[in-house]
Design a protein around this motif. Sequence first.
Motif, PDB file in Angstrom:
ATOM      1  N   ILE A 240      -0.901  -7.101  10.850  1.00 55.50           N
ATOM      2  CA  ILE A 240      -1.190  -6.129   9.790  1.00 55.50           C
ATOM      3  C   ILE A 240      -0.656  -4.756  10.170  1.00 55.50           C
ATOM      4  N   LEU A 241      -0.837  -4.346  11.414  1.00 53.92           N
ATOM      5  CA  LEU A 241      -0.374  -3.029  11.853  1.00 53.92           C
ATOM      6  C   LEU A 241       1.144  -2.900  11.749  1.00 53.92           C
ATOM      7  N   ARG A 242       1.847  -3.972  12.033  1.00 52.87           N
ATOM      8  CA  ARG A 242       3.307  -3.901  12.117  1.00 52.87           C
ATOM      9  C   ARG A 242       3.984  -3.855  10.749  1.00 52.87           C
ATOM     10  N   GLU A 243       3.353  -4.398   9.732  1.00 50.04           N
ATOM     11  CA  GLU A 243       4.004  -4.538   8.428  1.00 50.04           C
ATOM     12  C   GLU A 243       3.393  -3.579   7.406  1.00 50.04           C
ATOM     13  N   ILE A 248      -5.705  -5.244   5.343  1.00 45.00           N
ATOM     14  CA  ILE A 248      -6.848  -6.111   5.622  1.00 45.00           C
ATOM     15  C   ILE A 248      -7.299  -6.838   4.360  1.00 45.00           C
ATOM     16  N   TYR A 249      -7.499  -6.106   3.297  1.00 46.42           N
ATOM     17  CA  TYR A 249      -7.987  -6.706   2.053  1.00 46.42           C
ATOM     18  C   TYR A 249      -7.003  -7.745   1.523  1.00 46.42           C
ATOM     19  N   GLY A 250      -5.741  -7.358   1.395  1.00 42.55           N
ATOM     20  CA  GLY A 250      -4.745  -8.266   0.838  1.00 42.55           C
ATOM     21  C   GLY A 250      -4.573  -9.527   1.660  1.00 42.55           C
ATOM     22  N   MET A 251      -4.590  -9.391   2.987  1.00 40.47           N
ATOM     23  CA  MET A 251      -4.425 -10.563   3.843  1.00 40.47           C
ATOM     24  C   MET A 251      -5.632 -11.486   3.768  1.00 40.47           C
ATOM     25  N   MET A 252      -6.831 -10.908   3.648  1.00 41.66           N
ATOM     26  CA  MET A 252      -8.018 -11.751   3.519  1.00 41.66           C
ATOM     27  C   MET A 252      -8.003 -12.518   2.198  1.00 41.66           C
ATOM     28  N   VAL A 253      -7.613 -11.849   1.136  1.00 45.88           N
ATOM     29  CA  VAL A 253      -7.522 -12.522  -0.162  1.00 45.88           C
ATOM     30  C   VAL A 253      -6.530 -13.674  -0.083  1.00 45.88           C
ATOM     31  N   TYR A 272     -17.210  -8.544  -2.566  1.00 48.18           N
ATOM     32  CA  TYR A 272     -18.190  -7.515  -2.915  1.00 48.18           C
ATOM     33  C   TYR A 272     -18.109  -6.348  -1.934  1.00 48.18           C
ATOM     34  N   ASP A 273     -18.467  -5.170  -2.399  1.00 44.56           N
ATOM     35  CA  ASP A 273     -18.553  -3.964  -1.565  1.00 44.56           C
ATOM     36  C   ASP A 273     -17.381  -3.889  -0.585  1.00 44.56           C
ATOM     37  N   VAL A 274     -16.184  -3.806  -1.136  1.00 43.58           N
ATOM     38  CA  VAL A 274     -14.963  -3.879  -0.333  1.00 43.58           C
ATOM     39  C   VAL A 274     -14.923  -2.795   0.751  1.00 43.58           C
ATOM     40  N   ALA A 275     -15.434  -1.608   0.445  1.00 46.93           N
ATOM     41  CA  ALA A 275     -15.394  -0.515   1.427  1.00 46.93           C
ATOM     42  C   ALA A 275     -16.109  -0.896   2.710  1.00 46.93           C
ATOM     43  N   HIS A 276     -17.292  -1.505   2.583  1.00 47.28           N
ATOM     44  CA  HIS A 276     -18.100  -1.808   3.758  1.00 47.28           C
ATOM     45  C   HIS A 276     -17.763  -3.171   4.379  1.00 47.28           C
ATOM     46  N   THR A 277     -17.237  -4.089   3.603  1.00 39.49           N
ATOM     47  CA  THR A 277     -16.937  -5.405   4.159  1.00 39.49           C
ATOM     48  C   THR A 277     -15.524  -5.509   4.718  1.00 39.49           C
ATOM     49  N   MET A 278     -14.575  -4.768   4.150  1.00 37.20           N
ATOM     50  CA  MET A 278     -13.191  -4.864   4.596  1.00 37.20           C
ATOM     51  C   MET A 278     -12.751  -3.675   5.452  1.00 37.20           C
ATOM     52  N   TYR A 279     -13.246  -2.487   5.136  1.00 38.79           N
ATOM     53  CA  TYR A 279     -12.746  -1.274   5.784  1.00 38.79           C
ATOM     54  C   TYR A 279     -13.820  -0.511   6.558  1.00 38.79           C
ATOM     55  N   ALA A 280     -14.889  -1.186   6.952  1.00 41.55           N
ATOM     56  CA  ALA A 280     -16.006  -0.488   7.609  1.00 41.55           C
ATOM     57  C   ALA A 280     -15.574   0.266   8.860  1.00 41.55           C
ATOM     58  N   PHE A 281     -14.548  -0.222   9.557  1.00 42.23           N
ATOM     59  CA  PHE A 281     -14.134   0.391  10.818  1.00 42.23           C
ATOM     60  C   PHE A 281     -12.774   1.070  10.734  1.00 42.23           C
ATOM     61  N   THR A 282     -12.107   1.002   9.590  1.00 42.48           N
ATOM     62  CA  THR A 282     -10.741   1.519   9.504  1.00 42.48           C
ATOM     63  C   THR A 282     -10.526   2.501   8.362  1.00 42.48           C
ATOM     64  N   ILE A 283     -11.553   2.817   7.610  1.00 37.74           N
ATOM     65  CA  ILE A 283     -11.374   3.634   6.412  1.00 37.74           C
ATOM     66  C   ILE A 283     -10.935   5.061   6.745  1.00 37.74           C
ATOM     67  N   GLY A 284     -11.208   5.514   7.990  1.00 37.55           N
ATOM     68  CA  GLY A 284     -10.824   6.865   8.384  1.00 37.55           C
ATOM     69  C   GLY A 284      -9.431   6.965   8.975  1.00 37.55           C
ATOM     70  N   GLU A 289      -4.727   3.796   5.518  1.00 36.61           N
ATOM     71  CA  GLU A 289      -4.767   4.332   4.152  1.00 36.61           C
ATOM     72  C   GLU A 289      -3.387   4.329   3.504  1.00 36.61           C
ATOM     73  N   ASP A 290      -2.355   4.563   4.310  1.00 35.55           N
ATOM     74  CA  ASP A 290      -0.995   4.662   3.779  1.00 35.55           C
ATOM     75  C   ASP A 290      -0.314   3.313   3.575  1.00 35.55           C
ATOM     76  N   LYS A 291      -1.001   2.223   3.880  1.00 36.20           N
ATOM     77  CA  LYS A 291      -0.434   0.907   3.612  1.00 36.20           C
ATOM     78  C   LYS A 291      -0.140   0.757   2.114  1.00 36.20           C
ATOM     79  N   GLU A 292       0.943   0.096   1.804  1.00 38.69           N
ATOM     80  CA  GLU A 292       1.358  -0.040   0.404  1.00 38.69           C
ATOM     81  C   GLU A 292       0.287  -0.695  -0.458  1.00 38.69           C
ATOM     82  N   THR A 293      -0.444  -1.644   0.112  1.00 38.35           N
ATOM     83  CA  THR A 293      -1.437  -2.397  -0.668  1.00 38.35           C
ATOM     84  C   THR A 293      -2.875  -1.996  -0.354  1.00 38.35           C
ATOM     85  N   SER A 294      -3.055  -0.917   0.418  1.00 36.41           N
ATOM     86  CA  SER A 294      -4.408  -0.506   0.806  1.00 36.41           C
ATOM     87  C   SER A 294      -5.222  -0.046  -0.397  1.00 36.41           C
TER      88      SER A 294
END
Length: 305
Positions: A240-243, A248-253, A272-284, A289-294
């Motif tokens: 995920i970091l390299r591309e 995170i969200y798109g790959m999980m889907v 459900y609650d995508v902010a807390h389930t997918m980005y709880a540790f990376t939202i900052g 954030e700058d990922k094309e599909t974020s």
Amino acid sequence: MKIAIEELAGCSGCTIAVLDLHEMLLDVVKEAEIVYSPVIMDVKEPPEGIDIAFVTGAVRNEENRERLEKLRRRAKTLVALGTCACYGGISGLSMLSSNEDLFSCVYREVETAKPDGVIPTDVPPFLYRAFAVGDLVKIDYYVTGCPPKEVFVKKIIPAMVAGDKLELSRKSVCSECDRTMGPVENWTLKRRHEGVPDREHCLLGQGYLCLGSVTFGRCAAACPKNNIPCHGCNGPSLDILREPCRDIYGMMVRRISDLTDKPQKEVEKELYDVAHTMYAFTIGSLIMEDKETSKIRDLVKERSR
């Protein structure tokens, strides 16, 4: 050799992880002197001439930023220690509310607040958002984990002090998990409190939102091995970091869709609650954030209105 450990917006758990070296710490201090660490010694300012500085926590206010910049100037090598430093961590979730709402909650609404409801003015000003430390200064090395696990810290810190190079695993949590893929039938997403997972088979295949496949490893899959779905505390996996097009969200889907044969649009309806389930540790993290599909920017705009 001089070592420093700085504390920013975090819980001090990463510094405690260093203390978890136990008797090995004695070997480290034979070769290096810890000259600054607010949690374990009474020194107010980091000195000049630091060889290796570890910074923990995210940057959430002006004081955090000033201390980070000072440490960068005074240290030859700066290491982001822990997921808060690397990706903003839990502190980043504060971006889902306005600064005004945060202060009102802390100083007026919780049961422990003083009855006068006065919001202090003599505290460091909040920044407009949380930052991972690498978004503001140059970082030489990143050590993920919430906190970094003892077995990993025991490898990396003595090696850094000795000037040795290490070859470490770059795989995801799934590579360290001992579960096997069982039958996937009539798949529906379950909340963590629903039922008791089968210990032998993949948690995601059973319907539990386990982020092991999109999360960096080196934790020995501690949560899945204890029947708890991975919630991503080690940050995103390297693929995920390299591309730029991977998130995170798109790959999980995509992976749930491949696993269950459900169309991706149908999978998204179950999340459900995508902010807390997918980005709880990376939202900052500006990198995430700058990922094309974020979805981070949309989530922050939506929650902070």
